[in-house]
Design a protein around this motif. Structure first.
Motif, PDB file in Angstrom:
ATOM      1  N   LEU A 179       0.830  -1.205   0.000  1.00 59.20           N
ATOM      2  CA  LEU A 179       0.000   0.000   0.000  1.00 59.20           C
ATOM      3  C   LEU A 179       0.865   1.255   0.000  1.00 59.20           C
ATOM      4  O   LEU A 179       0.570   2.234  -0.709  1.00 59.20           O
ATOM      5  CB  LEU A 179      -0.925  -0.016   1.219  1.00 59.20           C
ATOM      6  N   ASN A 200       2.405   1.565  -3.486  1.00 62.96           N
ATOM      7  CA  ASN A 200       1.405   2.015  -4.468  1.00 62.96           C
ATOM      8  C   ASN A 200       1.128   3.506  -4.308  1.00 62.96           C
ATOM      9  O   ASN A 200       1.006   4.252  -5.296  1.00 62.96           O
ATOM     10  CB  ASN A 200       0.123   1.205  -4.304  1.00 62.96           C
ATOM     11  N   PHE A 201       1.036   3.986  -3.073  1.00 68.43           N
ATOM     12  CA  PHE A 201       0.819   5.415  -2.828  1.00 68.43           C
ATOM     13  C   PHE A 201       2.017   6.237  -3.291  1.00 68.43           C
ATOM     14  O   PHE A 201       1.852   7.279  -3.959  1.00 68.43           O
ATOM     15  CB  PHE A 201       0.553   5.642  -1.340  1.00 68.43           C
ATOM     16  N   GLY A 206       2.234   6.490  -7.082  1.00 67.41           N
ATOM     17  CA  GLY A 206       1.297   7.456  -7.655  1.00 67.41           C
ATOM     18  C   GLY A 206       1.698   8.899  -7.403  1.00 67.41           C
ATOM     19  O   GLY A 206       1.372   9.780  -8.208  1.00 67.41           O
ATOM     20  N   SER A 229      -6.755  -3.369 -12.023  1.00 65.81           N
ATOM     21  CA  SER A 229      -6.055  -2.128 -11.703  1.00 65.81           C
ATOM     22  C   SER A 229      -4.920  -2.387 -10.719  1.00 65.81           C
ATOM     23  O   SER A 229      -4.935  -3.375  -9.979  1.00 65.81           O
ATOM     24  CB  SER A 229      -7.026  -1.105 -11.125  1.00 65.81           C
ATOM     25  N   GLN A 230      -3.960  -1.490 -10.716  1.00 66.77           N
ATOM     26  CA  GLN A 230      -2.803  -1.651  -9.833  1.00 66.77           C
ATOM     27  C   GLN A 230      -3.208  -1.537  -8.376  1.00 66.77           C
ATOM     28  O   GLN A 230      -2.631  -2.227  -7.516  1.00 66.77           O
ATOM     29  CB  GLN A 230      -1.742  -0.599 -10.172  1.00 66.77           C
ATOM     30  N   SER A 231      -4.182  -0.717  -8.075  1.00 67.43           N
ATOM     31  CA  SER A 231      -4.625  -0.568  -6.685  1.00 67.43           C
ATOM     32  C   SER A 231      -5.281  -1.846  -6.170  1.00 67.43           C
ATOM     33  O   SER A 231      -5.061  -2.249  -5.027  1.00 67.43           O
ATOM     34  CB  SER A 231      -5.598   0.608  -6.570  1.00 67.43           C
ATOM     35  N   ARG A 232      -6.076  -2.517  -7.012  1.00 69.04           N
ATOM     36  CA  ARG A 232      -6.699  -3.773  -6.578  1.00 69.04           C
ATOM     37  C   ARG A 232      -5.655  -4.884  -6.458  1.00 69.04           C
ATOM     38  O   ARG A 232      -5.748  -5.747  -5.578  1.00 69.04           O
ATOM     39  CB  ARG A 232      -7.793  -4.194  -7.559  1.00 69.04           C
TER      40      ARG A 232
END
Length: 556
Positions: A234, A237-238, A241, A355-358
């Motif tokens: 997480l 990923n943050f 972005g 998606s990359q977040s999922r």
């Protein structure tokens, strides 16, 4: 005090030798003395059980004082300084630091998986070329075991962990300025070496702080991996972005410097295990070279090299200890396909329009499952009925088997629901593997050889960890399908689990048979009754229909 009574100290008064009362007095004394002695024995056992931890602490304090006098780097546990006892005390702080170290090191491959497609796009590389980045990092993390063993022996676990934190942070920070994929390979070596120092030194010092609660401590420290699996994807990923992969690597490098703080609290405990490397090989070797010439010097150098291999790489254990050899081979085999799914599950999901977040959420779910299971497993494995049974290796082998079979679920479908089920089962099995990995190893070798045995097994693991992701990348590049990776990992993991279970079953059966044979031989070798030479015999006549006359001992 009347006849037959017992005083407060458990002693009976001498009986009065009156006519007809001698036998009765002895009988009364015996009947009352036995329960009193039994009560005193039970009370002493309770007191011994209550003071067990205090005696262990005193023993460690007595051993630490002479060790501290000869090794300035150690801290004796005296009453004037805060005492450090095994299975508690400052050990809980060390346990917390180890959890944080494992969260930042062992779970890092899941963080690299988030940047996998970014690295492919940035450097225009294939899956095979990109997969070398996490493969080199993981391989060096395990291959540096002998070097870590040397540092632990020379400087101690505290300095080694702090040095590893500096190296890993520096490697990730420099990686953010890489212009080619080859430069990422080089920085991966530096980062992996730092991970090796922090991870292995932390595991080593845990074995010295916890003895009776070792299974519980190892299981709780393995929750650090689960904590990293929850947070690192997480966070990555943050950061990706917000700052891109370069800025993310720089921030992650600064985060890894916290390993230095964790290492600062890992102070030595008990007798010092660090020995000066030059104390046994410096001056005597020089004198021998001067006295016996070049030939004797070469012989001494060879003996010194063999001693080095024994001390830091435990090749003698690999040859002489069949249980350690079997365990090391099984774990090395398991590692061929154990880490690969963590590297490729995110690219696999994103290749199928997720998606990359999922995809990052899947990795966090894996961490949630792991952090929920490991504390429960720690409490179960620390129960008295589980400690010292020697059956942990079968639970470990069963977890490896289930972990291998679970990869077939991931290959069946790339949907989020199926991958969610896969993450739950994979997380359960991975939690048991991480909980028992070092506990099973500590049951196969002595604790004073653990750091060298761990170094050798880690070096063996580095070979399969190095070739695993690139082989998977070649498979993807040649077939164009990620699902074949998980089928291959399933075969590898399943076979390694069967190998471990069958091998230890055979070894335990042989051990039980040897113990039965030894007991039988001991019984057969018990000496028979030898009569004294001055025994007197009398001839006892037999009755009709019975055995013939037999000689019996009537007086000795």
């Amino acid at each position: 005090m009347t006849e037959g009574q017992v005083d407060d100290q458990g002693h009976a008064p001498p009986p009065r030798h009156r006519h007809g009362d001698s036998t009765l007095a002895r009988s009364d004394v015996t009947q009352q003395q036995v329960p009193e002695e039994t009560r005193h024995t039970a009370e002493s056992r309770v007191q011994d059980s209550d003071s067990e931890d205090q005696n262990q602490q005193v023993d460690f304090e007595k051993q630490a004082e002479p060790a501290a006098a000869s090794h300035p780097g150690t801290t004796p546990a005296t009453h004037h300084s805060q005492p450090v006892a095994p299975d508690g005390g400052w050990g809980w702080i060390v346990l917390l630091a180890t959890i944080l170290v494992m969260a930042m090191t062992l779970a890092f491959p899941s963080c690299i998986a988030i940047f996998y497609t970014d690295l492919q796009t940035e450097f225009n590389t294939s899956n095979t070329e990109t997969s070398w980045v996490p493969a080199i990092m993981l391989a060096v993390q395990h291959a540096g075991g002998p070097l870590c063993s040397m540092l632990v022996e020379r400087w101690g676990c505290r300095v080694t962990v702090m040095l590893g934190g500096c190296l890993s942070g520096l490697g990730m920070a420099v990686a953010s300025f890489a212009r080619t994929i080859g430069e990422l390979y080089i920085t991966g070596v530096v980062t992996g070496l730092g991970f090796c120092f922090t991870f292995q030194a932390s595991v080593t010092i845990m074995g010295h702080y916890f003895v009776r609660r070792r299974a519980f401590a190892n299981a709780m420290s393995s929750t650090g991996t689960a904590l990293g699996l929850i947070t690192l994807p997480l966070i990555a990923n943050f950061l990706d972005g917000q700052f891109g992969w370069r800025g993310s690597f720089l921030v992650l490098g600064g985060m890894l410097l916290n390993c230095c703080v964790c290492g600062a609290v890992m102070r030595p405990v008990g007798p010092a295990i660090m020995h000066r490397l030059g104390s046994t090989a410096g001056t005597p070797n020089d004198r021998r070279r001067e006295q016996h010439g070049e030939t004797e010097g070469l012989r001494t150098a060879l003996l010194g090299f063999l001693a080095f291999l024994r001390r830091h790489m435990a090749f003698d254990l690999l040859v002489s200890n069949v249980r350690y050899r079997t365990y090391a081979i099984g774990v090395t085999w398991m590692m061929l396909g154990f880490i690969v799914p963590l590297v490729y599950v995110v690219p696999y999901a994103m290749d199928n329009n997720m998606s990359q977040s999922r995809a990052a959420l899947l990795m966090s779910i894996l961490g949630l499952v792991s952090i929920s299971v490991r504390p429960v497993a720690a409490m179960v494995f620390s129960l008295p009925r589980c400690r010292g049974t020697g059956r942990f290796v079968y639970v470990f082998a069963a977890a490896v088997l289930v972990n291998g079979l679970s990869n077939c679920i991931c290959a069946a479908s790339p949907s989020f629901e199926v991958l969610l089920l896969y993450m739950v089962i994979f997380g359960l099995s991975m939690s048991l593997i991480g909980t028992l990995l070092f506990t099973c190893m500590m049951e196969t070798v002595e604790m004073n050889r653990f750091h060298s045995a761990l170094g050798l097994m880690s070096m063996m693991e580095s070979v399969t960890l190095l070739i695993g992701p690139p082989l998977a990348g070649i498979l993807v590049d040649s077939t164009g399908q990620y699902s074949y990776i998980f089928y291959a990992c399933s075969i590898s993991g399943t076979l390694s689990g069967i190998f471990l279970m069958a091998s230890f079953y055979v070894l335990d059966s042989q051990r039980e048979q040897e113990e039965k044979t030894k007991k039988t031989s001991d019984i057969c070798q018990k000496p028979s009754v030898i009569l004294a030479p001055d025994c007197e015999y009398s001839n006892v006549p037999s009755r009709e229909g019975q055995l013939p006359d037999t000689d019996h001992v009537t007086d000795v």
